[in-house]
Write an enzyme that holds these catalytic residues in place. Sequence first.
Site, short mmCIF file in Angstrom:
data_model
loop_
_atom_site.label_atom_id
_atom_site.label_comp_id
_atom_site.label_asym_id
_atom_site.label_seq_id
_atom_site.Cartn_x
_atom_site.Cartn_y
_atom_site.Cartn_z
N CYS A 1 -10.97 -0.32 3.64
CA CYS A 1 -10.45 -0.91 4.99
C CYS A 1 -9.70 0.17 5.46
O CYS A 1 -8.98 1.06 5.00
CB CYS A 1 -9.45 -2.13 4.44
SG CYS A 1 -10.40 -3.61 4.03
N ARG B 1 0.71 -1.25 -0.08
CA ARG B 1 -0.15 0.08 -0.06
C ARG B 1 0.83 1.25 -0.08
O ARG B 1 0.52 2.32 0.67
CB ARG B 1 -1.07 0.09 1.25
CG ARG B 1 -1.93 -1.12 1.37
CD ARG B 1 -2.92 -1.26 0.22
NE ARG B 1 -3.83 -2.46 0.37
CZ ARG B 1 -3.32 -3.62 -0.37
NH1 ARG B 1 -2.28 -3.70 -1.19
NH2 ARG B 1 -3.93 -4.93 -0.19
N GLU C 1 -4.48 2.70 7.40
CA GLU C 1 -4.18 2.71 5.92
C GLU C 1 -5.12 3.85 5.38
O GLU C 1 -4.48 4.56 4.31
CB GLU C 1 -5.19 1.31 5.25
CG GLU C 1 -4.75 1.36 3.75
CD GLU C 1 -5.68 0.18 3.01
OE1 GLU C 1 -5.50 -0.68 3.32
OE2 GLU C 1 -6.32 0.74 1.97
N1 EPU Z 1 -12.37 -11.48 8.93
C1 EPU Z 1 -13.01 -11.59 10.01
N2 EPU Z 1 -13.94 -10.69 10.33
C2 EPU Z 1 -14.19 -9.45 9.74
C3 EPU Z 1 -13.31 -9.17 8.41
C4 EPU Z 1 -12.44 -10.16 8.13
O1 EPU Z 1 -12.88 -12.79 10.66
O2 EPU Z 1 -15.11 -8.74 10.20
C5 EPU Z 1 -11.45 -12.53 8.46
C6 EPU Z 1 -12.05 -13.12 7.03
O3 EPU Z 1 -12.77 -14.21 7.46
C7 EPU Z 1 -10.69 -13.62 6.52
C8 EPU Z 1 -9.73 -12.62 6.66
O4 EPU Z 1 -10.24 -12.03 7.93
O5 EPU Z 1 -10.30 -14.65 6.82
C9 EPU Z 1 -9.26 -11.58 5.88
O6 EPU Z 1 -10.52 -10.96 5.28
P1 EPU Z 1 -10.67 -10.44 3.92
O7 EPU Z 1 -10.54 -11.61 2.79
O8 EPU Z 1 -12.01 -9.67 3.83
O9 EPU Z 1 -9.51 -9.67 3.79
P2 EPU Z 1 -8.79 -8.32 4.29
O10 EPU Z 1 -7.45 -8.69 4.56
O11 EPU Z 1 -9.63 -7.89 5.28
C10 EPU Z 1 -7.81 -7.09 2.02
C11 EPU Z 1 -7.91 -5.75 1.62
C12 EPU Z 1 -9.24 -5.23 1.04
C13 EPU Z 1 -9.49 -6.08 -0.15
C14 EPU Z 1 -9.97 -7.36 0.36
C15 EPU Z 1 -10.19 -8.68 -0.57
C16 EPU Z 1 -6.31 -4.56 3.06
C17 EPU Z 1 -6.21 -3.91 4.36
N3 EPU Z 1 -7.51 -5.01 2.82
O12 EPU Z 1 -9.05 -7.02 3.03
O13 EPU Z 1 -9.00 -3.98 0.38
O14 EPU Z 1 -10.75 -5.76 -0.74
O15 EPU Z 1 -8.25 -7.72 1.01
O16 EPU Z 1 -9.02 -8.95 -1.40
O17 EPU Z 1 -5.24 -5.09 2.39
C18 EPU Z 1 -9.00 -1.64 1.16
O18 EPU Z 1 -7.79 -1.46 0.57
O19 EPU Z 1 -9.63 -0.77 1.32
C19 EPU Z 1 -9.74 -2.84 1.17
C20 EPU Z 1 -10.98 -2.93 1.37
#
Ligand code: EPU
Length: 318
Positions: A242, A185, A313
């Site tokens: 996020c 990022r 972020e």
């Molecule tokens: N999870 C939970 N509870 C929640 C949310 C997530 O337990 O409330 C768990 C999910 O079940 C999963 C893990 O956390 O096992 C990761 O969640 P997710 O797949 O939603 O991915 P993330 O790491 O939270 C990242 C990016 C997002 C992007 C998603 C999908 C970052 C900070 N965020 O989210 O990007 O859309 O992957 O690829 O890197 C953004 O940058 O604004 C953003 C939303």
Amino acid sequence: MRRMENRFRKWLHNTVGECVTFDEPLSKHTSFRIGGPADVFFVPETIEQLSDVLKWAFENDIPYMILGGGTNVLFKDSGYAGIVICLIRGFKTIERLETPSDPATVRISAMSGVRTQTLCRYAIENGLGDMNFALGIPGTIGGAIAMNAGTAKGSMQDVLVAINVLDATFELRTIGKTQLRFDYRKLFWSNDEENDGTPSPIIVGGIFELTLDDPDKIRSEAENILKRRKQTQPSEPWNAGCFFKNPVSGKSAGELIDLAGLKGRRVGDAKISERHANFIINEKRASAADILALKDIVQKTVQKMFNVSLEPEVKIVG
Ligand code: EPU
């Protein structure tokens, strides 16, 4: 707070009057729908206008910042003392360039004001894979490059071969990928660490190398990505994606905030999403102060429970 002096207002009015507004509420230009006024809000139509104003602001020691789609930023309630430059009007061209030697790839140039989703759709329509990772990421290409925006499936650094910038002397220049340093990022500039007083380059566009692939395969992959995004991310529109970066290792920020029992926690109209704990939602009239108070609660709770320090972020300005 420093307010724009009359002589500066006059210069702007005379030089780029049709492209500036004064004391513009930033809440109108951010996905959070939050933010006090910008002294000056400048939406250039051309690179020349942009370069002229940047040179003048730099010479007169007037602060400025670049805003893309306003989807990853929280402006404080006091607003911005300086010029917010929004590259969303005149910087919208997508062009297919001469293909390099490899016939399986295509080079596309997209200017900073192009919506990231517009480029994703363009790629799908032209049978180009590789951009699908960015499906659903809000905001503009300029912002996406500056943030090295991405998902689990990839990030901007995977598809970029060069970027076009206005450099430290506000001249147009192309910088090849080998000269760029990306991280999670983030796109680094050489003066980030030295802080030598030279202005950071302004990104005006990117050059992407994308691979030709089976259009049906690209389309069905796109549908699946968007469907999953819809299931896992909140539908309330007033948020900034996020809020925290994922820690380098271990559980994601969303999972930690969820495990801390903070889903649904609120300060005023600011609320932690029930669907994805790493989203803070402005339900109606949240102020920046409400969002920041909620951010502090999250950071303190996660630190205490898991000994993990969460870093925003979302860019906090003001
Ligand atoms: N999870 C939970 N509870 C929640 C949310 C997530 O337990 O409330 C768990 C999910 O079940 C999963 C893990 O956390 O096992 C990761 O969640 P997710 O797949 O939603 O991915 P993330 O790491 O939270 C990242 C990016 C997002 C992007 C998603 C999908 C970052 C900070 N965020 O989210 O990007 O859309 O992957 O690829 O890197 C953004 O940058 O604004 C953003 C939303």
